[in-house]
Write an enzyme that holds these catalytic residues in place. Structure first.
Site, PDB file in Angstrom:
ATOM      1  N   ASP A   1       0.851  -1.193   0.000  1.00 26.19           N
ATOM      2  CA  ASP A   1       0.000   0.000   0.000  1.00 26.19           C
ATOM      3  C   ASP A   1       0.880   1.235   0.000  1.00 26.19           C
ATOM      4  O   ASP A   1       1.924   1.241   0.648  1.00 26.19           O
ATOM      5  CB  ASP A   1      -0.833   0.050   1.296  1.00 26.19           C
TER       6      ASP A   1
ATOM      7  N   TYR B   1      20.514  18.733  13.963  1.00 21.86           N
ATOM      8  CA  TYR B   1      20.383  17.369  13.440  1.00 21.86           C
ATOM      9  C   TYR B   1      20.848  16.363  14.489  1.00 21.86           C
ATOM     10  O   TYR B   1      20.158  15.374  14.784  1.00 21.86           O
ATOM     11  CB  TYR B   1      21.191  17.215  12.148  1.00 21.86           C
ATOM     12  N   GLY B   2      22.014  16.616  15.084  1.00 26.68           N
ATOM     13  CA  GLY B   2      22.539  15.699  16.101  1.00 26.68           C
ATOM     14  C   GLY B   2      21.613  15.604  17.304  1.00 26.68           C
ATOM     15  O   GLY B   2      21.409  14.526  17.865  1.00 26.68           O
TER      16      GLY B   2
ATOM     17  N   LYS C   1      18.797  13.359  16.649  1.00 29.99           N
ATOM     18  CA  LYS C   1      19.185  11.949  16.646  1.00 29.99           C
ATOM     19  C   LYS C   1      19.506  11.455  18.056  1.00 29.99           C
ATOM     20  O   LYS C   1      19.341  10.265  18.357  1.00 29.99           O
ATOM     21  CB  LYS C   1      20.347  11.736  15.674  1.00 29.99           C
TER      22      LYS C   1
HETATM   23  P1  NAP Z   1      17.132  10.033   1.887  1.00 32.67           P
HETATM   24  O1  NAP Z   1      17.553   9.149   0.774  1.00 32.67           O
HETATM   25  O2  NAP Z   1      17.121  11.517   1.667  1.00 32.67           O
HETATM   26  O3  NAP Z   1      15.698   9.539   2.389  1.00 32.67           O
HETATM   27  C1  NAP Z   1      14.888  10.297   3.221  1.00 32.67           C
HETATM   28  C2  NAP Z   1      13.480   9.762   3.109  1.00 32.67           C
HETATM   29  O4  NAP Z   1      12.635  10.524   3.969  1.00 32.67           O
HETATM   30  C3  NAP Z   1      12.928   9.868   1.712  1.00 32.67           C
HETATM   31  O5  NAP Z   1      12.163   8.729   1.413  1.00 32.67           O
HETATM   32  C4  NAP Z   1      12.040  11.098   1.786  1.00 32.67           C
HETATM   33  O6  NAP Z   1      10.966  10.916   0.864  1.00 32.67           O
HETATM   34  C5  NAP Z   1      11.543  11.014   3.218  1.00 32.67           C
HETATM   35  N1  NAP Z   1      11.139  12.329   3.693  1.00 32.67           N
HETATM   36  C6  NAP Z   1      11.874  13.464   3.732  1.00 32.67           C
HETATM   37  N2  NAP Z   1      11.135  14.484   4.184  1.00 32.67           N
HETATM   38  C7  NAP Z   1       9.893  13.977   4.431  1.00 32.67           C
HETATM   39  C8  NAP Z   1       8.677  14.530   4.887  1.00 32.67           C
HETATM   40  N3  NAP Z   1       8.565  15.825   5.186  1.00 32.67           N
HETATM   41  N4  NAP Z   1       7.604  13.716   5.019  1.00 32.67           N
HETATM   42  C9  NAP Z   1       7.697  12.400   4.709  1.00 32.67           C
HETATM   43  N5  NAP Z   1       8.811  11.828   4.279  1.00 32.67           N
HETATM   44  C10 NAP Z   1       9.901  12.600   4.125  1.00 32.67           C
HETATM   45  O7  NAP Z   1      18.058   9.828   3.150  1.00 32.67           O
HETATM   46  P2  NAP Z   1      18.433   8.544   4.038  1.00 32.67           P
HETATM   47  O8  NAP Z   1      19.876   8.656   4.292  1.00 32.67           O
HETATM   48  O9  NAP Z   1      17.889   7.306   3.456  1.00 32.67           O
HETATM   49  O10 NAP Z   1      17.683   8.922   5.392  1.00 32.67           O
HETATM   50  C11 NAP Z   1      16.900   8.003   6.123  1.00 32.67           C
HETATM   51  C12 NAP Z   1      17.198   8.157   7.602  1.00 32.67           C
HETATM   52  O11 NAP Z   1      18.555   7.784   7.849  1.00 32.67           O
HETATM   53  C13 NAP Z   1      17.060   9.584   8.144  1.00 32.67           C
HETATM   54  O12 NAP Z   1      16.378   9.560   9.383  1.00 32.67           O
HETATM   55  C14 NAP Z   1      18.497  10.024   8.331  1.00 32.67           C
HETATM   56  O13 NAP Z   1      18.628  11.013   9.329  1.00 32.67           O
HETATM   57  C15 NAP Z   1      19.140   8.721   8.720  1.00 32.67           C
HETATM   58  N6  NAP Z   1      20.606   8.675   8.558  1.00 32.67           N
HETATM   59  C16 NAP Z   1      21.179   8.782   7.349  1.00 32.67           C
HETATM   60  C17 NAP Z   1      22.566   8.770   7.227  1.00 32.67           C
HETATM   61  C18 NAP Z   1      23.261   8.891   5.914  1.00 32.67           C
HETATM   62  O14 NAP Z   1      24.478   9.149   5.890  1.00 32.67           O
HETATM   63  N7  NAP Z   1      22.568   8.708   4.794  1.00 32.67           N
HETATM   64  C19 NAP Z   1      23.373   8.649   8.378  1.00 32.67           C
HETATM   65  C20 NAP Z   1      22.742   8.543   9.616  1.00 32.67           C
HETATM   66  C21 NAP Z   1      21.364   8.542   9.700  1.00 32.67           C
HETATM   67  P3  NAP Z   1      10.155  12.067   0.070  1.00 32.67           P
HETATM   68  O15 NAP Z   1      11.133  13.096  -0.366  1.00 32.67           O
HETATM   69  O16 NAP Z   1       9.480  11.299  -1.014  1.00 32.67           O
HETATM   70  O17 NAP Z   1       9.166  12.584   1.083  1.00 32.67           O
END
Ligand code: NAP
Length: 260
Positions: free
Chosen positions: A55, A151-152, A155
């Site tokens: 879904d 951001y930190g 988290k």
């Molecule tokens: P990403 O590829 O940018 O994915 C972020 C996701 O969140 C996308 O699916 C985006 O989809 C969604 N999103 C963003 N704003 C939103 C909103 N207002 N409402 C609903 N959905 C929203 O980044 P990612 O790295 O996979 O991030 C996923 C998680 O991992 C985050 O919590 C991030 O803080 C954490 N993280 C990432 C890293 C890293 O280095 N990549 C490291 C530590 C932690 P849409 O744009 O379609 O809404």
């Protein structure tokens, strides 16, 4: 019948990879993010390849009405047994250069939505005596030195919430996991104006999620996929826990008491 999995931020990166992995494990999915077209395309491929039901629940989790719809689904749909609380964003620049509204939006997405969605599903899972909540934190939440203050801080909230929910919900049969990735190759970097290729070490997203799922299967409370020596995490927790009995005092510590 395996529980359905609701994944937030399912349209890209870590959330898209969790969706792929749970579909291949035979779980039906509910995908949540803003980009419907992208989720539809992903879902079509996954349905064809795995046969699971998927879904799409489009939502901007910073909008209270959209968030309420996802909360309602989590509260009402007994098929959903696993929440992957993954949607999140980062914010470029230093604190004094970040717009106050952007700071508020980041907290709405990374903190308020995470806590509200966990709150929406936890009572039902606790009543059922089973299920899981996975919250995606970050190693940045352990490191004020990294210069990503808000951001930190979001988290750090995710880690604390996960650890304390684990204490409360674990005995009720609900598994709570915090996953703390370090730099992982996803769109989060370019979305916040950073160049992922300028970083010293970056993990591929498939490796990150597969490692996080090893921690999930082991029922770890905190999974830090890139950390080589788990004894370092254990020592950090032991140092924190050693302080706890010392907080209950009638008087301030000597160094804070004026000589009379
Ligand atoms: P990403 O590829 O940018 O994915 C972020 C996701 O969140 C996308 O699916 C985006 O989809 C969604 N999103 C963003 N704003 C939103 C909103 N207002 N409402 C609903 N959905 C929203 O980044 P990612 O790295 O996979 O991030 C996923 C998680 O991992 C985050 O919590 C991030 O803080 C954490 N993280 C990432 C890293 C890293 O280095 N990549 C490291 C530590 C932690 P849409 O744009 O379609 O809404």
């Amino acid at each position: 019948m395996k529980p359905s999995v609701l994944v937030t931020g399912a349209s890209s990166g870590i959330g898209a990879t969790y969706s792929d992995r749970f579909a291949r494990r035979g779980h039906d999915l509910v995908l949540v993010a803003r980009d419907t077209a992208r989720m539809e395309a992903m879902a079509a491929d996954l349905r064809r390849e795995t046969g699971v039901a998927i879904d799409i629940l489009p939502a901007d989790l910073t909008r209270p009405d959209d968030l309420a719809a996802v909360e309602a689904r989590l509260g009402d749909d007994d098929a959903i047994g696993i929440l992957i609380n993954n949607a999140g964003a980062s914010l470029g620049g230093g604190f004094v250069n970040q717009a106050t509204d952007d700071v508020g939006r980041l907290i709405a997405l990374n903190v308020t939505a995470v806590a509200r969605l966990a709150s929406a599903v936890a009572p039902r899972l606790a009543k059922a005596g089973e299920g899981a909540i996975v919250n995606i934190g970050s190693v940045v939440g352990l490191a004020p030195e990294m210069g990503m203050s808000v951001y930190g801080a979001t988290k750090a909230f995710v880690l604390f919430l996960s650890q304390s929910l684990s204490v409360e919900l674990g005995p009720k049969g609900v598994y709570v996991q915090a996953v703390l990735p370090a730099a992982t190759r996803t769109e989060i970097w370019e979305r916040s104006g950073a160049d992922v290729n300028a970083l010293r070490a970056v993990m591929e997203v498939g490796e990150l999620v597969d490692a996080a799922l090893v921690g999930f299967d082991l029922r770890e409370t905190v999974t830090v996929p890139p950390l080589p020596d788990p004894a370092e995490w254990d020592a950090y927790q032991a140092a924190r826990q050693a302080m706890l009995p010392n907080f209950a005092q009638v008087h301030a510590a000597d160094r804070y008491r004026k000589a009379s």
